[in-house]
Motif scaffolding. Structure first.
Motif, short mmCIF file in Angstrom:
data_model
loop_
_atom_site.label_atom_id
_atom_site.label_comp_id
_atom_site.label_asym_id
_atom_site.label_seq_id
_atom_site.Cartn_x
_atom_site.Cartn_y
_atom_site.Cartn_z
N ARG A 25 0.91 -1.21 0.09
CA ARG A 25 0.05 -0.14 0.14
C ARG A 25 0.91 1.29 0.22
N VAL A 26 0.65 2.27 -0.79
CA VAL A 26 1.42 3.25 -1.27
C VAL A 26 1.61 4.40 0.17
N GLU A 27 0.56 4.32 1.01
CA GLU A 27 0.42 4.97 2.29
C GLU A 27 1.39 4.37 3.37
N GLU A 28 1.38 2.95 3.37
CA GLU A 28 2.02 2.20 4.36
C GLU A 28 3.66 2.47 3.73
N LEU A 29 3.95 2.37 2.57
CA LEU A 29 5.22 2.59 1.91
C LEU A 29 5.83 4.04 2.41
N ALA A 30 5.09 4.81 2.14
CA ALA A 30 5.30 6.49 2.40
C ALA A 30 5.75 6.51 3.85
N ALA A 31 4.91 6.14 4.56
CA ALA A 31 5.42 5.94 6.10
C ALA A 31 6.38 5.34 6.41
N GLU A 32 6.63 4.01 5.81
CA GLU A 32 8.10 3.36 6.10
C GLU A 32 9.18 4.06 5.79
N GLY A 45 5.17 8.33 -10.48
CA GLY A 45 4.00 8.36 -11.42
C GLY A 45 2.91 7.79 -10.64
N ASP A 46 2.95 6.31 -10.72
CA ASP A 46 1.72 5.65 -10.24
C ASP A 46 2.19 4.33 -9.63
N ARG A 47 1.25 3.49 -9.15
CA ARG A 47 1.62 2.25 -8.55
C ARG A 47 2.45 1.17 -9.61
N ALA A 48 2.18 1.08 -10.76
CA ALA A 48 2.65 0.57 -11.78
C ALA A 48 4.05 0.98 -11.88
N GLY A 49 4.52 2.31 -11.96
CA GLY A 49 5.78 2.73 -11.96
C GLY A 49 6.23 2.51 -10.99
N ARG A 53 10.09 0.27 -11.09
CA ARG A 53 11.26 0.52 -10.62
C ARG A 53 11.64 -0.25 -9.13
N THR A 54 10.85 -0.84 -8.49
CA THR A 54 11.11 -1.56 -7.65
C THR A 54 11.76 -2.93 -8.23
N TRP A 55 11.28 -3.52 -9.10
CA TRP A 55 11.65 -4.57 -9.82
C TRP A 55 12.98 -4.56 -10.27
N ASP A 56 13.24 -3.18 -10.83
CA ASP A 56 14.47 -3.00 -11.37
C ASP A 56 15.44 -2.93 -10.31
N PHE A 57 14.91 -2.12 -9.21
CA PHE A 57 15.99 -1.95 -7.88
C PHE A 57 16.29 -3.61 -7.17
N ILE A 58 15.49 -4.51 -7.16
CA ILE A 58 15.84 -5.69 -6.71
C ILE A 58 16.90 -6.38 -7.66
#
Length: 194
Positions: A25-32, A45-49, A53-58
């Motif tokens: 959840r984006v809200e939980e991510l922002a808090a973390e 941009g959005d959840r898909a973006g 980027r998270t996929w690329d990061f890992i």
């Protein structure tokens, strides 16, 4: 990449490892990450973006921690063995990354875009292993009868399976590494003695 983007991606990888792709959840991510929801959307941009980027990061992180010290020109077999064994190490970053990879892989069944990205990453990984096998055959460290593509597919698939069992607690890490070493010897043939 800015330090804030890195911070958000690190938090996203951790949350995916703990809750799965669908549980992010984006809200939980922002808090973390200690940032605003707006900043997450600003950077990704959005959840898909964010997922892309998270996929690329890992994947970039995995490439970094599996980088072997063996010279691919002088010891391609050693490089292959080390590259695969480094996927199985008791390090928090490796555990988190491997768990997140597994979560993306499971979600790829339901999300076509993730399936495409998973296929691309897997193809790249298999090609790297295949090239090292060919080089090992050229220098005599790997049996000439080995089919490089088949061996690369089996070995990378085995690493994924062993990793899943290790992360799930059904296989001790030492046993997983032993099984991988044994499979490498079976797949590639014994190393010739000087």
């Amino acid at each position: 990449m800015s330090s804030r983007q890195s911070l958000i991606l690190e938090a996203a990888a951790g949350l995916i490892a703990r809750r799965g792709v669908r549980g992010l959840r984006v809200e939980e991510l922002a808090a973390e990450a200690g940032v605003s929801v707006g900043l997450v959307y600003y950077h990704f941009g959005d959840r898909a973006g964010l997922m892309r980027r998270t996929w690329d990061f890992i994947n970039e992180r995995a490439e970094r921690y599996t980088r072997s010290g063996a010279d691919p020109d002088l010891d391609p077999r050693g490089r292959l063995e080390e590259m695969l064994l480094l996927e199985l190490q008791d390090d928090p970053e490796v555990r988190e990354n491997s768990t997140a990879w597994g979560e993306f892989q499971a979600s790829a069944v339901f999300v076509p875009e993730l399936g495409l990205r998973m296929r691309e990453a897997t193809t790249h990984w298999v090609r790297d292993a295949q090239e090292l096998i060919r080089r090992g055959q050229d220098n005599g460290d790997i049996a000439p009868t080995v089919a490089p593509t088949d061996a690369a597919e089996r070995l990378t698939a085995l690493v994924e399976g062993l990793s899943e069992r290790w992360l799930a607690g059904s296989l001790p890490l030492d046993r997983a590494r032993f099984l991988l070493r044994s499979a490498l010897a079976l797949e590639l043939g014994s190393r010739p003695h000087p």
